[in-house]
Design a protein around this motif. Structure first.
Motif, PDB file in Angstrom:
ATOM      1  N   ARG A   1       3.184   0.281  41.099  1.00 39.25           N
ATOM      2  CA  ARG A   1       2.238   1.146  40.396  1.00 39.25           C
ATOM      3  C   ARG A   1       1.849   0.488  39.075  1.00 39.25           C
ATOM      4  N   VAL A   2       0.610   0.644  38.701  1.00 41.98           N
ATOM      5  CA  VAL A   2       0.134   0.078  37.433  1.00 41.98           C
ATOM      6  C   VAL A   2      -0.318   1.203  36.519  1.00 41.98           C
ATOM      7  N   LEU A   3       0.077   1.110  35.254  1.00 48.30           N
ATOM      8  CA  LEU A   3      -0.435   2.030  34.246  1.00 48.30           C
ATOM      9  C   LEU A   3      -1.246   1.224  33.253  1.00 48.30           C
ATOM     10  N   PHE A   4      -2.467   1.662  33.028  1.00 53.15           N
ATOM     11  CA  PHE A   4      -3.276   1.038  31.985  1.00 53.15           C
ATOM     12  C   PHE A   4      -3.260   1.978  30.783  1.00 53.15           C
TER      13      PHE A   4
ATOM     14  N   GLN B   1      13.396   6.010  42.136  1.00 51.79           N
ATOM     15  CA  GLN B   1      14.404   4.992  42.389  1.00 51.79           C
ATOM     16  C   GLN B   1      13.784   3.780  43.093  1.00 51.79           C
ATOM     17  N   GLY B   2      13.978   2.606  42.534  1.00 44.19           N
ATOM     18  CA  GLY B   2      13.500   1.379  43.170  1.00 44.19           C
ATOM     19  C   GLY B   2      12.060   1.024  42.868  1.00 44.19           C
ATOM     20  N   GLU B   3      11.389   1.886  42.142  1.00 39.47           N
ATOM     21  CA  GLU B   3       9.972   1.646  41.867  1.00 39.47           C
ATOM     22  C   GLU B   3       9.786   0.591  40.759  1.00 39.47           C
TER      23      GLU B   3
ATOM     24  N   LYS C   1       0.114  -8.030  39.473  1.00 38.74           N
ATOM     25  CA  LYS C   1      -0.493  -7.664  40.751  1.00 38.74           C
ATOM     26  C   LYS C   1       0.505  -7.867  41.892  1.00 38.74           C
ATOM     27  N   ALA C   2       1.280  -8.934  41.803  1.00 33.41           N
ATOM     28  CA  ALA C   2       2.219  -9.252  42.876  1.00 33.41           C
ATOM     29  C   ALA C   2       3.434  -8.326  42.892  1.00 33.41           C
TER      30      ALA C   2
ATOM     31  N   SER D   1      -2.637   3.536  38.911  1.00 30.07           N
ATOM     32  CA  SER D   1      -2.945   3.217  40.301  1.00 30.07           C
ATOM     33  C   SER D   1      -1.695   2.918  41.106  1.00 30.07           C
ATOM     34  N   HIS D   2      -1.637   3.527  42.292  1.00 30.57           N
ATOM     35  CA  HIS D   2      -0.554   3.227  43.233  1.00 30.57           C
ATOM     36  C   HIS D   2      -0.934   2.069  44.140  1.00 30.57           C
TER      37      HIS D   2
END
Ligand code: ATP
Ligand code: MG
Length: 246
Positions: free
Chosen positions: A209-212, A30-32, A204-205, A222-223
């Motif tokens: 979390r980023v998924l490649f 939630q909220g992510e 980035k901003a 990456s968290h």
């Protein structure tokens, strides 16, 4: 920790026996705000379409608040209302005004009261800075303005999750900013989002979390987006990010 809203387990998707998404596992809280990046054709749009029940999947499961999302299930239209989606093309009805475009689905699909819906539409239009354009037709708006209307149209359905697929890709550079500002504002207000974008500085901003994604698999996750964009761990992500200046 916030509760898990969207849970994806071992998702497998094929088109004509070609694997497009493979072994995708993801729990979205939630909220992510999750940003998905990756080369053209790696499966980003297909992934979002699966989450919205627009694609039949060949394996695994997708659950929203514990309830399965399946394209052919009886409840798919009510499940879909809980998942807002905005695409690169805004698809507003050309012969309806901005306000009519926004209030159509809540009145017709959700059977909500017109007055209540209109008042919420006006609040949302204020929020994206377009209240004074309510009686205009889509052709009278710029691309960036139309895209902000498309976001309002998704928000008024009160989705639990918002999926954004390259919503600035078709815009002139000077309009990208105004749309991204709205999305940043949504993120701050706590809306759960999955965002596919090629705007790396924005990614980035905004990302928690980023998924490649590469070849339909999560090649790196990456968290810590700042660290990821500065020093990705995998060679493949490094190579991909090199082609962007941000
Ligand atoms: N309806 C379809 N039928 C058959 N193949 C499809 C279909 N939709 C997508 N594909 C294939 O699935 C793969 C993933 O496509 P997808 O559109 O998800 O990529 P993407 O990561 O969103 O790319 P882009 O960055 O260019 O938008 C591609 O190889 C594409 O050709
Ligand atoms: Mg795509």
């Amino acid at each position: 920790m916030e509760k898990i809203l969207l849970s994806i387990k071992n998702l497998h998707k094929e088109f004509n026996q070609n694997t497009i998404l493979n072994s995708i596992d993801l729990d979205v809280r939630q909220g992510e705000v999750i940003v998905i990046i990756g080369p053209s054709g790696c499966g980003k749009s297909t992934f979002l379409r699966c989450l919205n029940g627009l694609e039949v999947i060949q394996g695994g499961e997708i659950k929203l608040n514990g309830k399965p999302i399946q394209k052919d299930a009886k409840n798919i239209s009510s499940m879909r209302q809980k998942i807002g989606m905005v695409f690169q093309s805004y698809d507003l009805f050309p012969h309806k005004t901005i306000l009519e475009n926004i209030i159509l689905a809540p009145i017709k699909v959700q059977k909500r009261n017109r007055e209540e819906v209109e008042s919420e539409a006006m609040q949302l239009l204020e929020r994206v800075g377009l209240a004074n354009r309510k009686n205009d037709f889509p052709r009278q708006l710029s691309g960036g303005q139309k895209q902000r209307i498309a976001i309002v149209r998704a928000l008024i359905m009160h989705p639990k999750v918002l999926l954004l697929d390259e919503i600035t890709a078709a815009l002139d550079p000077e309009m990208v900013h105004e749309v991204l500002k709205v999305v940043l504002d949504l993120a701050k207000s706590g809306i759960t989002m999955l965002i596919v974008t090629h705007e790396m500085a924005f990614a980035k901003a905004i990302a928690d979390r980023v998924l490649f994604l590469e070849h339909g698999e999560i090649a790196e996750e990456s968290h810590n987006p700042k660290a990821f964009f500065e020093r990705p761990e995998t060679e493949r992500a490094r190579h991909f990010l090199k082609s962007f200046e941000f």
